[in-house]
Each structure stands twice: as structure tokens, then as C-alpha cells.
Design a protein around this motif. Structure first.
Motif, PDB file in Angstrom:
ATOM      1  N   MET A 292       0.820  -1.190   0.000  1.00 33.36           N
ATOM      2  CA  MET A 292       0.000   0.000   0.000  1.00 33.36           C
ATOM      3  C   MET A 292       0.861   1.250   0.000  1.00 33.36           C
ATOM      4  O   MET A 292       0.541   2.200  -0.663  1.00 33.36           O
ATOM      5  N   GLY A 293       1.946   1.267   0.744  1.00 37.92           N
ATOM      6  CA  GLY A 293       2.829   2.424   0.752  1.00 37.92           C
ATOM      7  C   GLY A 293       3.178   2.861   2.162  1.00 37.92           C
ATOM      8  O   GLY A 293       2.664   2.337   3.147  1.00 37.92           O
ATOM      9  N   SER A 294       4.036   3.853   2.252  1.00 37.42           N
ATOM     10  CA  SER A 294       4.432   4.399   3.544  1.00 37.42           C
ATOM     11  C   SER A 294       3.329   5.309   4.075  1.00 37.42           C
ATOM     12  O   SER A 294       2.781   6.133   3.338  1.00 37.42           O
ATOM     13  N   LEU A 295       3.013   5.173   5.325  1.00 34.32           N
ATOM     14  CA  LEU A 295       1.890   5.864   5.944  1.00 34.32           C
ATOM     15  C   LEU A 295       1.909   7.373   5.705  1.00 34.32           C
ATOM     16  O   LEU A 295       0.873   7.975   5.438  1.00 34.32           O
ATOM     17  N   GLU A 296       3.068   7.981   5.782  1.00 32.59           N
ATOM     18  CA  GLU A 296       3.160   9.435   5.648  1.00 32.59           C
ATOM     19  C   GLU A 296       2.981   9.917   4.207  1.00 32.59           C
ATOM     20  O   GLU A 296       2.753  11.100   3.983  1.00 32.59           O
ATOM     21  N   TYR A 297       3.081   9.020   3.233  1.00 29.85           N
ATOM     22  CA  TYR A 297       3.101   9.431   1.827  1.00 29.85           C
ATOM     23  C   TYR A 297       1.884   8.994   1.025  1.00 29.85           C
ATOM     24  O   TYR A 297       1.711   9.424  -0.107  1.00 29.85           O
ATOM     25  N   VAL A 298       1.039   8.152   1.587  1.00 28.81           N
ATOM     26  CA  VAL A 298      -0.103   7.598   0.855  1.00 28.81           C
ATOM     27  C   VAL A 298      -1.242   8.616   0.814  1.00 28.81           C
ATOM     28  O   VAL A 298      -1.576   9.234   1.828  1.00 28.81           O
ATOM     29  N   ALA A 299      -1.859   8.772  -0.355  1.00 28.29           N
ATOM     30  CA  ALA A 299      -2.989   9.686  -0.512  1.00 28.29           C
ATOM     31  C   ALA A 299      -4.144   9.249   0.390  1.00 28.29           C
ATOM     32  O   ALA A 299      -4.384   8.053   0.565  1.00 28.29           O
ATOM     33  N   PRO A 300      -4.877  10.191   0.971  1.00 31.40           N
ATOM     34  CA  PRO A 300      -5.945   9.862   1.924  1.00 31.40           C
ATOM     35  C   PRO A 300      -7.002   8.899   1.387  1.00 31.40           C
ATOM     36  O   PRO A 300      -7.466   8.029   2.112  1.00 31.40           O
ATOM     37  N   GLU A 301      -7.379   9.027   0.123  1.00 37.73           N
ATOM     38  CA  GLU A 301      -8.418   8.159  -0.414  1.00 37.73           C
ATOM     39  C   GLU A 301      -7.983   6.692  -0.478  1.00 37.73           C
ATOM     40  O   GLU A 301      -8.818   5.796  -0.469  1.00 37.73           O
ATOM     41  N   ARG A 302      -6.683   6.441  -0.513  1.00 38.53           N
ATOM     42  CA  ARG A 302      -6.181   5.063  -0.527  1.00 38.53           C
ATOM     43  C   ARG A 302      -6.517   4.337   0.775  1.00 38.53           C
ATOM     44  O   ARG A 302      -6.656   3.132   0.783  1.00 38.53           O
ATOM     45  N   PHE A 303      -6.656   5.074   1.878  1.00 42.39           N
ATOM     46  CA  PHE A 303      -7.021   4.454   3.148  1.00 42.39           C
ATOM     47  C   PHE A 303      -8.443   3.914   3.110  1.00 42.39           C
ATOM     48  O   PHE A 303      -8.808   3.045   3.884  1.00 42.39           O
ATOM     49  N   ASN A 304      -9.263   4.456   2.214  1.00 45.23           N
ATOM     50  CA  ASN A 304     -10.644   3.993   2.058  1.00 45.23           C
ATOM     51  C   ASN A 304     -10.763   2.956   0.953  1.00 45.23           C
ATOM     52  O   ASN A 304     -11.864   2.591   0.565  1.00 45.23           O
ATOM     53  N   GLY A 305      -9.638   2.523   0.395  1.00 44.71           N
ATOM     54  CA  GLY A 305      -9.642   1.503  -0.638  1.00 44.71           C
ATOM     55  C   GLY A 305      -9.976   2.011  -2.019  1.00 44.71           C
ATOM     56  O   GLY A 305     -10.258   1.228  -2.919  1.00 44.71           O
ATOM     57  N   VAL A 306      -9.960   3.321  -2.226  1.00 47.15           N
ATOM     58  CA  VAL A 306     -10.266   3.909  -3.528  1.00 47.15           C
ATOM     59  C   VAL A 306      -8.967   4.119  -4.292  1.00 47.15           C
ATOM     60  O   VAL A 306      -8.006   4.660  -3.748  1.00 47.15           O
ATOM     61  N   ASP A 307      -8.938   3.689  -5.545  1.00 46.65           N
ATOM     62  CA  ASP A 307      -7.768   3.914  -6.387  1.00 46.65           C
ATOM     63  C   ASP A 307      -7.848   5.329  -6.942  1.00 46.65           C
ATOM     64  O   ASP A 307      -8.717   5.652  -7.744  1.00 46.65           O
ATOM     65  N   SER A 308      -6.961   6.191  -6.490  1.00 46.67           N
ATOM     66  CA  SER A 308      -7.006   7.602  -6.878  1.00 46.67           C
ATOM     67  C   SER A 308      -6.277   7.886  -8.183  1.00 46.67           C
ATOM     68  O   SER A 308      -6.314   9.005  -8.675  1.00 46.67           O
ATOM     69  N   GLY A 309      -5.595   6.884  -8.719  1.00 42.81           N
ATOM     70  CA  GLY A 309      -4.893   7.068  -9.989  1.00 42.81           C
ATOM     71  C   GLY A 309      -3.843   8.158  -9.917  1.00 42.81           C
ATOM     72  O   GLY A 309      -3.072   8.248  -8.971  1.00 42.81           O
ATOM     73  N   GLY A 310      -3.848   9.022 -10.919  1.00 46.30           N
ATOM     74  CA  GLY A 310      -2.850  10.085 -11.019  1.00 46.30           C
ATOM     75  C   GLY A 310      -2.919  11.097  -9.894  1.00 46.30           C
ATOM     76  O   GLY A 310      -1.902  11.638  -9.468  1.00 46.30           O
ATOM     77  N   ALA A 311      -4.120  11.376  -9.392  1.00 47.59           N
ATOM     78  CA  ALA A 311      -4.262  12.352  -8.309  1.00 47.59           C
ATOM     79  C   ALA A 311      -3.526  11.884  -7.050  1.00 47.59           C
ATOM     80  O   ALA A 311      -2.875  12.680  -6.372  1.00 47.59           O
ATOM     81  N   GLY A 312      -3.621  10.606  -6.751  1.00 47.34           N
ATOM     82  CA  GLY A 312      -2.907  10.065  -5.590  1.00 47.34           C
ATOM     83  C   GLY A 312      -1.403  10.129  -5.772  1.00 47.34           C
ATOM     84  O   GLY A 312      -0.665  10.368  -4.824  1.00 47.34           O
ATOM     85  N   ASP A 313      -0.953   9.920  -7.007  1.00 48.56           N
ATOM     86  CA  ASP A 313       0.476  10.022  -7.299  1.00 48.56           C
ATOM     87  C   ASP A 313       0.962  11.454  -7.093  1.00 48.56           C
ATOM     88  O   ASP A 313       2.049  11.681  -6.555  1.00 48.56           O
ATOM     89  N   LEU A 314       0.164  12.431  -7.515  1.00 48.73           N
ATOM     90  CA  LEU A 314       0.538  13.834  -7.317  1.00 48.73           C
ATOM     91  C   LEU A 314       0.583  14.194  -5.837  1.00 48.73           C
ATOM     92  O   LEU A 314       1.444  14.950  -5.399  1.00 48.73           O
ATOM     93  N   TYR A 315      -0.349  13.653  -5.065  1.00 46.25           N
ATOM     94  CA  TYR A 315      -0.353  13.874  -3.624  1.00 46.25           C
ATOM     95  C   TYR A 315       0.959  13.369  -3.016  1.00 46.25           C
ATOM     96  O   TYR A 315       1.626  14.080  -2.267  1.00 46.25           O
ATOM     97  N   SER A 316       1.310  12.131  -3.361  1.00 39.56           N
ATOM     98  CA  SER A 316       2.548  11.534  -2.832  1.00 39.56           C
ATOM     99  C   SER A 316       3.770  12.313  -3.282  1.00 39.56           C
ATOM    100  O   SER A 316       4.719  12.491  -2.519  1.00 39.56           O
ATOM    101  N   LEU A 317       3.755  12.798  -4.514  1.00 34.81           N
ATOM    102  CA  LEU A 317       4.863  13.620  -5.009  1.00 34.81           C
ATOM    103  C   LEU A 317       4.971  14.910  -4.194  1.00 34.81           C
ATOM    104  O   LEU A 317       6.065  15.330  -3.830  1.00 34.81           O
TER     105      LEU A 317
END
Length: 65
Positions: free
Chosen positions: A1-26
């Protein structure tokens, strides 16, 4: 899933955020590169989860890494 501090919030709800989640982590990664610490860094994983759940990121201090 990823490192707790870097994972996009929606990933905690099991939603695949796609590119938006990648930008959050970046964004978190760039913050760490500039500040030397993650904006969600806390002493324990429980504190990290609580801070993220409340949207409490640390304000930048202008530190050098």
C-alpha cells in the motif's frame, strides 16, 4: 500500500485515486526534500494516522535538508 506518511488519503478507504494520488505523494515527497521531514511526521504510527485524519500537516519552516 505504501508508507503511511506518503499515501494519498483516499487510498485508506480503498479507492484507487490514480494520477491524483500520485501527485499527492509527489507533493509530500517534495515537501520532505525541501524541509528535511515529512509534513505528516509524528513520533508514532498512531500519531501519524491521527494527524492525517484530522488534516494536520506541519507548516513549512524553511529548513534545509
Amino acid at each position: 500500500m505504501g508508507s503511511l506518511e506518503y499515501v494519498a488519503p483516499e487510498r485508506f478507504n480503498g479507492v484507487d485515486s490514480g494520477g491524483a494520488g500520485d501527485l499527492y505523494s509527489l507533493g509530500v515527497t517534495l515537501y520532505q526534500a525541501l524541509e528535511g521531514v515529512s509534513p505528516f511526521h509524528r513520533d508514532t504510527p498512531t500519531d501519524v494516522s491521527a494527524g492525517r485524519g484530522e488534516g494536520q500537516a506541519q507548516a513549512p519552516e524553511g529548513r534545509q535538508a
